[in-house]
Design an enzyme around this catalytic site. Sequence first.
Site, short mmCIF file in Angstrom:
data_model
loop_
_atom_site.label_atom_id
_atom_site.label_comp_id
_atom_site.label_asym_id
_atom_site.label_seq_id
_atom_site.Cartn_x
_atom_site.Cartn_y
_atom_site.Cartn_z
NE ARG A 26 -7.34 -0.16 10.96
CZ ARG A 26 -6.08 -0.31 10.55
NH1 ARG A 26 -5.19 0.64 10.77
NH2 ARG A 26 -5.70 -1.40 9.93
CE1 TYR A 34 10.91 31.96 4.76
CE2 TYR A 34 11.29 29.61 4.52
CZ TYR A 34 10.92 30.83 3.97
OH TYR A 34 10.55 30.91 2.67
CG MET A 48 7.86 23.69 0.42
SD MET A 48 6.72 24.60 -0.62
CE MET A 48 5.70 25.39 0.58
CE LYS A 55 -0.36 -0.54 4.98
NZ LYS A 55 -1.15 -1.03 6.10
C1 LIG Z 1 -0.29 -1.99 6.71
C2 LIG Z 1 -0.85 -3.29 7.06
C3 LIG Z 1 -0.02 -4.41 7.23
C4 LIG Z 1 1.49 -4.32 7.19
O1 LIG Z 1 1.98 -3.73 8.37
P1 LIG Z 1 3.55 -3.63 8.70
O2 LIG Z 1 3.58 -3.22 10.12
O3 LIG Z 1 4.09 -2.56 7.79
O4 LIG Z 1 4.15 -4.94 8.44
C5 LIG Z 1 -0.62 -5.63 7.45
N1 LIG Z 1 -1.96 -5.74 7.52
C6 LIG Z 1 -2.79 -4.68 7.38
C7 LIG Z 1 -4.27 -4.88 7.47
C8 LIG Z 1 -2.27 -3.42 7.16
O5 LIG Z 1 -3.09 -2.37 7.05
#
Ligand SMILES: *Cc1c(COP(=O)(O)O)cnc(C)c1O
Length: 396
Positions: free
Chosen positions: A156, A283, A331, A57
């Site tokens: 969640r 800054y 920035m 992701k």
């Molecule tokens: C992001 C995520 C993972 C991976 O988590 P890590 O701590 O980066 O290994 C696994 N399962 C779900 C549902 C996630 O959202």
Amino acid sequence: MDAPVMTNLPRIHRQRRAAPADIQRPTRAEINLAHLRHNLHIARQYAGQSKIWGVLKADAYGHGSPAVGRTLERAGIDGLCVALIEEAIELRDAGIRLPILVMGGCYGSGWNEIIEHHLTPVLFDPSHIENLARTLTLRDEPTINVHVKVDTGMSRLGARPDALEPILRALKDNPRIRLTGMMTHLANADANSLESVEAQCAVFDESVRRVRQAGFQPTTLHASNSAGLLRAPSAHYDAIRPGIALFGVSPVDDLTIDLKPVMKVRSEVVSLRTVTKGDSVGYCSTWIADRTSRIATIPMGYADGLPRSLSNRGRVLIRGKAAPIAGNVSMDLITVDVTEHEGVSIGDEVILLGNQAGTLGSDEISTLELANLADTITWEILTGISRRVPRFIREP
Ligand SMILES: *Cc1c(COP(=O)(O)O)cnc(C)c1O
């Protein structure tokens, strides 16, 4: 009608990541695919018989999803997970043929895309099943595999165990939707005590038992992220979903394990000046010279993902030696104090994340160091490196 006169109009370029030929700025993230393969190898050792479904992701935690996906596929990973449908489609467009689990729970009207791109959705509400079933019928598709998520303590996403019945009924009513997997997500796999992991697994086991009792045969059970992979063998089940560990960063600060960081962020000194006692830098003039000092300017700022909270706290490496950030992070730029760096000149390599060996020594800035200084977690540092930092794939 007159044809529009286009000759002198500038071309409009599509928004995209800068390709190597475009960039003038020396700031870039180098992605080491050999390290990625090494980390997968380590993950496999911990996983034993369990399969590995890599979590890609957020553009593979900022590393560039297509290259990471292709590398892991060639290295024999079992599956991939993403949060969003669009992230899954990007992987399919890159030629990935592995199973891809879409975990984020935001399907909107994207059921067509899920079917079209052969994605595996994670479902946890009867409406998911009804909407997916309707789309299957409209498209005259035979079947689709899905995983059901159970909320065992993260509160969640996922169905609470007492809300499984209506989901199972909807699945019974729609036999084209095949329940092939069940998952949950651990809230505290990185904690010192594994009590919470055990409690969540007990709830998960009970939910799986009820689903089986109802006549379903999910074959892929999964619960563990990277921390679960490394620390909680009892939570391994059939597959593991590591993210951060694949990118070479330990999910637990004090765990010594042979992971190799996949991302390195480097730039160059683009400007140098001498300031005298009493001069201010940056800054809000938060840094005042207490002696005659050399200040080097580096073209990386908070818009590139270097947290502004590193102002007067962080450091970079030049010629193998640390130079403290002097003044506020801007920035697009930072200024660093190189008074103690003999011979620094414009064009010298600067490491913002990663290791460096040079004429003045050898040192490393880890993702954990940046996270600690910025009062955040390593995940946020990696995913925060922004799109205007071009990723250069290294295949040594
Ligand atoms: C992001 C995520 C993972 C991976 O988590 P890590 O701590 O980066 O290994 C696994 N399962 C779900 C549902 C996630 O959202």
